[in-house]
Design a protein around this motif. Structure first.
Motif, PDB file in Angstrom:
ATOM      1  N   SER A 105       0.781  -0.969   0.103  1.00  0.00           N
ATOM      2  CA  SER A 105       0.303   0.082  -0.194  1.00  0.00           C
ATOM      3  C   SER A 105       0.705   0.906   0.321  1.00  0.00           C
ATOM      4  O   SER A 105       2.273   1.687   0.348  1.00  0.00           O
ATOM      5  N   MET A 106       0.918   2.770  -0.688  1.00  0.00           N
ATOM      6  CA  MET A 106       1.253   3.200  -0.411  1.00  0.00           C
ATOM      7  C   MET A 106       0.711   4.711   0.799  1.00  0.00           C
ATOM      8  O   MET A 106       1.555   6.097   0.526  1.00  0.00           O
ATOM      9  N   SER A 107      -0.664   4.144   1.383  1.00  0.00           N
ATOM     10  CA  SER A 107      -1.213   4.798   2.345  1.00  0.00           C
ATOM     11  C   SER A 107      -0.197   4.667   3.953  1.00  0.00           C
ATOM     12  O   SER A 107      -0.578   3.615   4.489  1.00  0.00           O
ATOM     13  N   LEU A 108       0.411   5.839   4.334  1.00  0.00           N
ATOM     14  CA  LEU A 108       0.390   5.869   5.119  1.00  0.00           C
ATOM     15  C   LEU A 108      -0.313   4.841   6.216  1.00  0.00           C
ATOM     16  O   LEU A 108       0.447   4.985   7.663  1.00  0.00           O
ATOM     17  N   SER A 109      -1.778   5.458   6.076  1.00  0.00           N
ATOM     18  CA  SER A 109      -2.369   4.716   7.709  1.00  0.00           C
ATOM     19  C   SER A 109      -2.926   2.956   7.565  1.00  0.00           C
ATOM     20  O   SER A 109      -3.256   2.842   8.321  1.00  0.00           O
ATOM     21  N   GLU A 110      -2.092   2.174   6.064  1.00  0.00           N
ATOM     22  CA  GLU A 110      -1.791   1.769   5.784  1.00  0.00           C
ATOM     23  C   GLU A 110      -0.873   0.743   6.378  1.00  0.00           C
ATOM     24  O   GLU A 110      -0.361  -0.863   6.417  1.00  0.00           O
ATOM     25  N   TYR A 111      -0.378   1.474   7.738  1.00  0.00           N
ATOM     26  CA  TYR A 111       1.250   1.202   8.145  1.00  0.00           C
ATOM     27  C   TYR A 111       1.409   1.060  10.341  1.00  0.00           C
ATOM     28  O   TYR A 111       0.576   2.468  10.301  1.00  0.00           O
ATOM     29  N   ALA A 112       1.143  -0.359  10.434  1.00  0.00           N
ATOM     30  CA  ALA A 112       1.042  -0.329  12.151  1.00  0.00           C
ATOM     31  C   ALA A 112       2.611   0.391  12.137  1.00  0.00           C
ATOM     32  O   ALA A 112       1.928   0.826  13.473  1.00  0.00           O
ATOM     33  N   TYR A 113       3.023   0.077  12.306  1.00  0.00           N
ATOM     34  CA  TYR A 113       4.847  -0.038  12.662  1.00  0.00           C
ATOM     35  C   TYR A 113       5.934   1.117  11.938  1.00  0.00           C
ATOM     36  O   TYR A 113       5.812   0.811  11.158  1.00  0.00           O
ATOM     37  N   TRP A 114       6.808   1.702  12.911  1.00  0.00           N
ATOM     38  CA  TRP A 114       7.757   2.514  11.938  1.00  0.00           C
ATOM     39  C   TRP A 114       9.097   2.717  12.832  1.00  0.00           C
ATOM     40  O   TRP A 114       8.499   2.565  14.057  1.00  0.00           O
ATOM     41  N   GLY A 115       9.862   2.866  12.149  1.00  0.00           N
ATOM     42  CA  GLY A 115      11.249   2.634  12.686  1.00  0.00           C
ATOM     43  C   GLY A 115      11.679   4.873  12.838  1.00  0.00           C
ATOM     44  O   GLY A 115      10.823   5.501  12.735  1.00  0.00           O
ATOM     45  N   GLN A 116      12.476   4.808  13.275  1.00  0.00           N
ATOM     46  CA  GLN A 116      12.874   6.480  13.698  1.00  0.00           C
ATOM     47  C   GLN A 116      13.297   7.048  12.842  1.00  0.00           C
ATOM     48  O   GLN A 116      13.925   7.994  12.992  1.00  0.00           O
ATOM     49  N   GLY A 117      13.929   6.381  11.548  1.00  0.00           N
ATOM     50  CA  GLY A 117      14.343   6.883  10.022  1.00  0.00           C
ATOM     51  C   GLY A 117      16.291   7.177  10.209  1.00  0.00           C
ATOM     52  O   GLY A 117      17.090   6.715  11.638  1.00  0.00           O
ATOM     53  N   THR A 118      16.574   7.681   9.211  1.00  0.00           N
ATOM     54  CA  THR A 118      17.537   7.237   8.518  1.00  0.00           C
ATOM     55  C   THR A 118      18.011   8.305   7.519  1.00  0.00           C
ATOM     56  O   THR A 118      17.213   7.902   6.699  1.00  0.00           O
ATOM     57  N   GLN A 119      19.110   8.819   8.211  1.00  0.00           N
ATOM     58  CA  GLN A 119      18.726  10.583   7.115  1.00  0.00           C
ATOM     59  C   GLN A 119      20.171  10.238   5.697  1.00  0.00           C
ATOM     60  O   GLN A 119      21.002   9.224   5.998  1.00  0.00           O
ATOM     61  N   VAL A 120      19.702  10.567   4.739  1.00  0.00           N
ATOM     62  CA  VAL A 120      19.660  11.094   4.044  1.00  0.00           C
ATOM     63  C   VAL A 120      20.046  11.912   3.112  1.00  0.00           C
ATOM     64  O   VAL A 120      19.192  12.585   2.907  1.00  0.00           O
ATOM     65  N   THR A 121      21.156  11.862   2.773  1.00  0.00           N
ATOM     66  CA  THR A 121      21.571  13.731   2.612  1.00  0.00           C
ATOM     67  C   THR A 121      22.605  13.758   0.799  1.00  0.00           C
ATOM     68  O   THR A 121      23.445  12.940   0.936  1.00  0.00           O
ATOM     69  N   VAL A 122      22.467  14.563  -0.039  1.00  0.00           N
ATOM     70  CA  VAL A 122      22.037  14.007  -1.724  1.00  0.00           C
ATOM     71  C   VAL A 122      22.977  15.266  -1.751  1.00  0.00           C
ATOM     72  O   VAL A 122      21.918  16.413  -2.080  1.00  0.00           O
ATOM     73  N   SER A 123      24.044  15.719  -1.800  1.00  0.00           N
ATOM     74  CA  SER A 123      24.734  16.582  -1.699  1.00  0.00           C
ATOM     75  C   SER A 123      25.286  17.273  -3.350  1.00  0.00           C
ATOM     76  O   SER A 123      25.993  16.143  -4.511  1.00  0.00           O
ATOM     77  N   SER A 124      24.961  18.241  -4.022  1.00  0.00           N
ATOM     78  CA  SER A 124      25.278  18.379  -5.462  1.00  0.00           C
ATOM     79  C   SER A 124      26.909  18.158  -6.018  1.00  0.00           C
ATOM     80  O   SER A 124      28.082  18.749  -5.231  1.00  0.00           O
TER      81      SER A 124
END
Length: 124
Positions: A105-124
């Motif tokens: 599913s593409m919908s956030l509401s269809e997901y029960a549990y989430w991770g804490q996140g990881t930062q991705v930074t793309v430089s030019s």
């Protein structure tokens, strides 16, 4: 207790690649869909990619189609996001999530549990 732990983020130049991983514990992994989402500063969290319980079906956001690939290893309880040809606009915190069902599913509401996140930074 359900835990999702992302890894693999970092700083990369435009055109480069990264592979994100997300390990799930505390919940049967091979029963539920998985998704990747991202949130850039000042923007809402948005869908990136999703995969069904078996890995047979995936769906990507138009903005990453042809560059990002989601996959899963049910034996390792891990979902991956291979990111190629990265662009500056891909800079965000990337979150994995485990679904309410086995259907992707593409919908956030269809997901029960989430991770804490990881930062991705793309430089030019």
């Amino acid at each position: 207790q359900v835990q999702l732990v992302e890894s693999g983020g970092g700083l990369v130049q435009a055109g480069g690649s990264l592979r994100l991983s997300c390990v799930v514990s505390g919940r049967p992994f091979n029963t539920y869909a998985m998704g990747w989402f991202r949130q850039a500063p000042g923007k809402e969290r948005e869908f990136v990619a999703t995969i069904n319980w078996s890995g047979s079906r995936t769906h990507d956001a138009d903005s990453v189609k042809g560059r990002f690939t989601i996959s899963r290893d049910n034996a390792k309880k891990t979902v991956y996001l291979q990111m190629n040809s990265l662009k500056v606009e891909d800079t965000a915190v990337y979150y994995c999530a485990t679904g309410l069902s086995g259907y992707h599913s593409m919908s956030l509401s269809e997901y029960a549990y989430w991770g804490q996140g990881t930062q991705v930074t793309v430089s030019s």
